[in-house]
Design an enzyme around this catalytic site. Structure first.
Site, mmCIF file in Angstrom:
data_model
loop_
_atom_site.group_PDB
_atom_site.id
_atom_site.type_symbol
_atom_site.label_atom_id
_atom_site.label_comp_id
_atom_site.label_asym_id
_atom_site.label_seq_id
_atom_site.Cartn_x
_atom_site.Cartn_y
_atom_site.Cartn_z
ATOM 1 N N ALA A 156 0.840 -1.200 0.000
ATOM 2 C CA ALA A 156 0.000 0.000 0.000
ATOM 3 C C ALA A 156 0.868 1.239 0.000
ATOM 4 O O ALA A 156 2.019 1.212 0.456
ATOM 5 C CB ALA A 156 -0.914 0.004 1.236
ATOM 6 N N ASP A 157 0.333 2.296 -0.536
ATOM 7 C CA ASP A 157 1.028 3.578 -0.477
ATOM 8 C C ASP A 157 0.012 4.704 -0.409
ATOM 9 O O ASP A 157 -1.012 4.663 -1.090
ATOM 10 C CB ASP A 157 1.934 3.786 -1.686
#
Ligand SMILES: *Cc1c(COP(=O)(O)O)cnc(C)c1O
Length: 429
Positions: A67-68
């Protein structure tokens, strides 16, 4: 199937505990710099994918979540600040206007991304004073956050409104990530969650409730989270207290007595407030008066009078209203609420602090919202008639608390979202 979170973020870990259990945290080490000319959306998606793939190569059989999250303003990406001065610059950049939060999620297996999602939310900041920026930038909080702030933390007062998903702003879009994991065959969380999972889930829901208040322009602390552990063992109530929960809700007097004893024996619980959210019979009032700090379910004068006889400290009461006139539900009819409030307020050692209702199961989102709005309007009308002690609105359960907070809930009663589903043997509710 094994689930791995390729991120070191404590917030993501807390949110993931609501979707999958057990899982392991194995942060992936990737170069996080943005390519020259790379579009912000392409950038966060690439990073989420790379994190998932790098970790997935090491454990090809597992489902790996990368995730970012980035904050975008004027087409520029604000990542994590390098230091306090950098944080102050970012906050000045966000002051007095809207920015976009992007949260990309990728789920990989066998070294390839199998599913991905990009969440987009718009956050409006009010104009910040220089002193506010300096004070917040000097705290620990901004340093590990994209855009140098945390909506559920000290920056809550900076936010005027959020459009879009609140969990996207926190760092992991909850519903969409859950859907991807389910499609890929991850098991849903166990019915009997261990203490560690309960602690993570409690923290996640508490942060989300605060962020939801902020997202609709209310103070972060304006909604209290009452954790409902009915049908679960006393250990679960203790785990909630250990995680930081101080408001516990119970439906049954006997069960509450057992749990209070257990939590007390565990050496905690001195400052816990116990809420009765289930129906109270008059013959249990004496026992209930000694056990509970708040009773949400007053719908008959006789029960309140029986409580008044044995109330120790000023016992707080809420009048339960059957807003939808559902014959299967408890509560006074809306037009009878004023008279009941007036009579109960005249009793000694009791304080009538608000109204409570239960939303209609299976109602449309608009239907649920209408029920909650009607309770708020009734509370406001009673305040105008001189019942100014009516501050609280107890409304919202695991299935409908988003709408309840938007309609002004000050107490939400959440069980399943925090402690998981009740076993079938547990009595209803
Ligand atoms: C059981 C119960 C709750 C909690 O329900 P969840 O859907 O598990 O969050 C809240 N309020 C009342 C009145 C309940 O009986």
């Amino acid at each position: 199937m094994q689930v791995i979170l390729a991120s070191a973020s404590p917030r993501r870990r807390e949110i993931l505990a609501r979707i999958a259990w057990p899982f392991e945290v194995r942060p992936a080490d990737v170069d996080e710099s943005q390519h020259a000319g790379e579009d912000p959306e392409a950038y966060v998606q690439r990073l989420a994918g790379e994190k998932a793939v790098v970790a997935s190569r090491k454990t090809p059989d597992a489902l790996v979540i990368g995730a970012d999250t980035s904050v975008v303003v004027d087409g520029r990406v604000l990542g994590k600040p390098a230091d306090a001065a950098d944080a102050a610059r970012m906050l000045a950049d966000l002051s007095g206007r809207a920015h976009r939060v992007l949260s990309a999620v990728a789920v990989a297996r066998g070294g390839h991304v199998r599913r991905s999602f990009l969440g987009r939310s718009d956050v409006k900041f009010r104009k910040l004073a220089d002193a506010e920026i300096a004070a917040y930038a000097a705290s620990e909080e901004p340093l590990d956050k994209a855009g140098a702030y945390s909506i559920q933390g000290g920056a809550g007062t900076f936010v005027r409104a959020v459009e879009g998903s609140v969990t996207c702003v926190i760092g992991l879009p909850l519903e969409e990530t859950a859907a991807m994991l389910e499609e890929l065959g991850a098991a849903s969380p166990l019915a009997e969650l261990p203490d560690e999972a309960i602690a993570l889930r409690w923290r996640s829901v508490a942060a989300e409730v605060a962020a939801r208040a902020v997202a609709c322009g209310r103070p972060a602390g304006s909604v209290q989270l009452v954790t409902v552990t009915k049908g679960h063992p006393a250990r679960v109530a203790s785990a909630v207290v250990a995680a930081g929960g101080r408001e516990l809700g119970e439906n049954y007097v006997q069960e509450a007595r057992d749990k209070r004893e257990f939590v007390g024996r565990a050496g905690a619980g001195e400052d816990v407030r116990w809420h009765l959210i289930g129906n109270l019979q008059r013959n249990k009032a004496k026992l209930a008066a000694g056990l509970f700090d708040v009773v949400h379910t007053i719908d008959r004068f006789e029960v309140a009078a029986a409580l008044a006889k044995d109330a120790v400290a000023p016992l707080q009461l809420l009048v339960q209203v059957n807003v939808d006139r559902d014959p299967a539900k408890a509560g006074v009819a809306p037009e009878a609420a004023a008279e009941l409030v007036g009579r109960v307020r005249a009793l000694p050692d009791l304080e009538v602090v608000g109204l409570m209702t239960v939303g209609r199961a299976g109602a449309s989102p608009e239907g649920v919202r209408a029920t909650f709005a009607a309770l708020r309007e009734l509370r406001d009308a009673l305040r105008e008639k001189g019942h100014e002690s009516l501050r609280e609105l107890s409304m919202g359960m695991s299935g409908d608390y988003h709408a309840a907070i938007e309609e002004g809930a000050t107490l939400v009663r959440l069980g399943t979202a925090i402690v998981g589903p009740r076993s079938r043997a547990a009595r209803g509710g």
